[in-house]
Design a protein around this motif. Structure first.
Motif, PDB file in Angstrom:
ATOM      1  N   GLU A  29       0.830  -1.206   0.000  1.00  0.00           N
ATOM      2  CA  GLU A  29       0.000   0.000   0.000  1.00  0.00           C
ATOM      3  C   GLU A  29       0.869   1.263   0.000  1.00  0.00           C
ATOM      4  O   GLU A  29       0.560   2.236  -0.695  1.00  0.00           O
ATOM      5  CB  GLU A  29      -0.943   0.013   1.201  1.00  0.00           C
ATOM      6  CG  GLU A  29      -1.785   1.261   1.334  1.00  0.00           C
ATOM      7  CD  GLU A  29      -2.725   1.538   0.162  1.00  0.00           C
ATOM      8  OE1 GLU A  29      -3.218   2.682   0.067  1.00  0.00           O
ATOM      9  OE2 GLU A  29      -2.978   0.633  -0.669  1.00  0.00           O
ATOM     10  N   THR A  30       1.936   1.245   0.748  1.00  0.00           N
ATOM     11  CA  THR A  30       2.798   2.427   0.823  1.00  0.00           C
ATOM     12  C   THR A  30       3.440   2.736  -0.521  1.00  0.00           C
ATOM     13  O   THR A  30       3.458   3.899  -0.945  1.00  0.00           O
ATOM     14  CB  THR A  30       3.865   2.249   1.917  1.00  0.00           C
ATOM     15  OG1 THR A  30       3.195   2.060   3.176  1.00  0.00           O
ATOM     16  CG2 THR A  30       4.773   3.459   2.010  1.00  0.00           C
ATOM     17  N   VAL A  31       3.943   1.728  -1.226  1.00  0.00           N
ATOM     18  CA  VAL A  31       4.547   2.015  -2.540  1.00  0.00           C
ATOM     19  C   VAL A  31       3.486   2.382  -3.567  1.00  0.00           C
ATOM     20  O   VAL A  31       3.769   3.148  -4.493  1.00  0.00           O
ATOM     21  CB  VAL A  31       5.472   0.878  -3.059  1.00  0.00           C
ATOM     22  CG1 VAL A  31       6.641   0.677  -2.126  1.00  0.00           C
ATOM     23  CG2 VAL A  31       4.735  -0.397  -3.335  1.00  0.00           C
ATOM     24  N   ARG A  32       2.249   1.895  -3.391  1.00  0.00           N
ATOM     25  CA  ARG A  32       1.169   2.316  -4.285  1.00  0.00           C
ATOM     26  C   ARG A  32       0.946   3.819  -4.145  1.00  0.00           C
ATOM     27  O   ARG A  32       0.841   4.542  -5.134  1.00  0.00           O
ATOM     28  CB  ARG A  32      -0.121   1.552  -3.976  1.00  0.00           C
ATOM     29  CG  ARG A  32      -1.259   1.852  -4.974  1.00  0.00           C
ATOM     30  CD  ARG A  32      -2.601   1.331  -4.493  1.00  0.00           C
ATOM     31  NE  ARG A  32      -3.090   2.006  -3.309  1.00  0.00           N
ATOM     32  CZ  ARG A  32      -3.604   3.249  -3.291  1.00  0.00           C
ATOM     33  NH1 ARG A  32      -3.664   3.951  -4.406  1.00  0.00           N
ATOM     34  NH2 ARG A  32      -4.045   3.779  -2.163  1.00  0.00           N
ATOM     35  N   VAL A  33       0.907   4.304  -2.912  1.00  0.00           N
ATOM     36  CA  VAL A  33       0.720   5.737  -2.666  1.00  0.00           C
ATOM     37  C   VAL A  33       1.956   6.511  -3.124  1.00  0.00           C
ATOM     38  O   VAL A  33       1.845   7.562  -3.773  1.00  0.00           O
ATOM     39  CB  VAL A  33       0.406   6.006  -1.176  1.00  0.00           C
ATOM     40  CG1 VAL A  33       0.396   7.500  -0.877  1.00  0.00           C
ATOM     41  CG2 VAL A  33      -0.926   5.365  -0.790  1.00  0.00           C
ATOM     42  N   LEU A  34       3.145   6.008  -2.817  1.00  0.00           N
ATOM     43  CA  LEU A  34       4.387   6.673  -3.221  1.00  0.00           C
ATOM     44  C   LEU A  34       4.457   6.854  -4.734  1.00  0.00           C
ATOM     45  O   LEU A  34       4.908   7.893  -5.223  1.00  0.00           O
ATOM     46  CB  LEU A  34       5.597   5.866  -2.730  1.00  0.00           C
ATOM     47  CG  LEU A  34       6.965   6.428  -3.095  1.00  0.00           C
ATOM     48  CD1 LEU A  34       7.219   7.753  -2.393  1.00  0.00           C
ATOM     49  CD2 LEU A  34       8.054   5.415  -2.753  1.00  0.00           C
ATOM     50  N   ALA A  35       3.994   5.871  -5.470  1.00  0.00           N
ATOM     51  CA  ALA A  35       4.063   5.918  -6.942  1.00  0.00           C
ATOM     52  C   ALA A  35       3.201   7.036  -7.531  1.00  0.00           C
ATOM     53  O   ALA A  35       3.396   7.408  -8.689  1.00  0.00           O
ATOM     54  CB  ALA A  35       3.670   4.572  -7.530  1.00  0.00           C
ATOM     55  N   THR A  36       2.280   7.590  -6.753  1.00  0.00           N
ATOM     56  CA  THR A  36       1.454   8.703  -7.241  1.00  0.00           C
ATOM     57  C   THR A  36       2.173  10.042  -7.092  1.00  0.00           C
ATOM     58  O   THR A  36       1.677  11.058  -7.560  1.00  0.00           O
ATOM     59  CB  THR A  36       0.095   8.769  -6.505  1.00  0.00           C
ATOM     60  OG1 THR A  36       0.317   9.109  -5.137  1.00  0.00           O
ATOM     61  CG2 THR A  36      -0.664   7.453  -6.631  1.00  0.00           C
TER      62      THR A  36
END
Length: 180
Positions: A29-36
């Motif tokens: 979830e954290t890298v999903r948000v970071l990728a934005t």
């Protein structure tokens, strides 16, 4: 390949964990948000999930900095963030067997990478940082608990800080390959 034009540095941010086990999905979830977010060109963000063997092989491509993002049980309150600088695989307490390709903890990935590097002549990252979050629950179920979900934005800020630090040359893979 993503490389910083000024330093040749390459950074991999890898979210690990199982989204079907509650807070174990923190890294994903954290890298999903970071990728934005807008990130420097030298940074590659990947959702590794439970594919630890894949991560170890990907690291053979040569990265100066590795940021592992994972649920990390260390006895704190749920949602507590940890920034762990890793000097060697032994710096992270073992959490599972190395040969279980779908349940590899960061220590197991780093141990496998060390073995792969010795067999291939590859070089591990010059710097490894684990951004971990204390889980509330690792029971079957999709979705993060409230305290772990609330920690995701701060984890993104911590990773962005590490990424900025990684712009400084590290005598890691790229520097060694360039003969510096």
């Amino acid at each position: 390949m993503t490389e910083d034009r000024r330093t040749g540095a390459r950074t991999l941010v890898a979210g690990v964990g199982n989204i079907f086990l509650g807070d174990d999905g923190f890294g994903v979830e954290t890298v999903r948000v970071l990728a934005t977010h807008r990130l420097p060109a030298h940074v590659e963000v990947v959702d590794i999930g439970v594919r630890g063997v894949h991560l170890a092989y990907q690291l053979l491509d040569g990265y100066d900095t590795l940021v592992l993002v994972d649920a990390t049980a260390r006895g704190g309150d749920p949602g507590t963030l940890y920034r762990i600088e890793v000097d060697s695989p032994g710096d992270i307490a073992p959490q599972g067997p190395v040969l279980d390709g779908h349940h590899m903890s960061p220590d197991a990935v780093l141990a496998l990478l060390e073995t792969l590097c010795s067999g291939t002549g590859g070089t591990p990252p010059g710097r490894t940082v684990v951004v971990g979050c204390e889980p509330a629950s690792l029971e079957e179920g999709i979705g993060l608990s409230a305290p772990v979900a609330a920690a995701v934005p701060e984890a993104v800020r911590v990773i962005q800080q590490i990424v900025q630090e990684s712009r400084a040359p590290v005598l890691g893979t790229a520097a060694r390959e360039a003969g510096k």
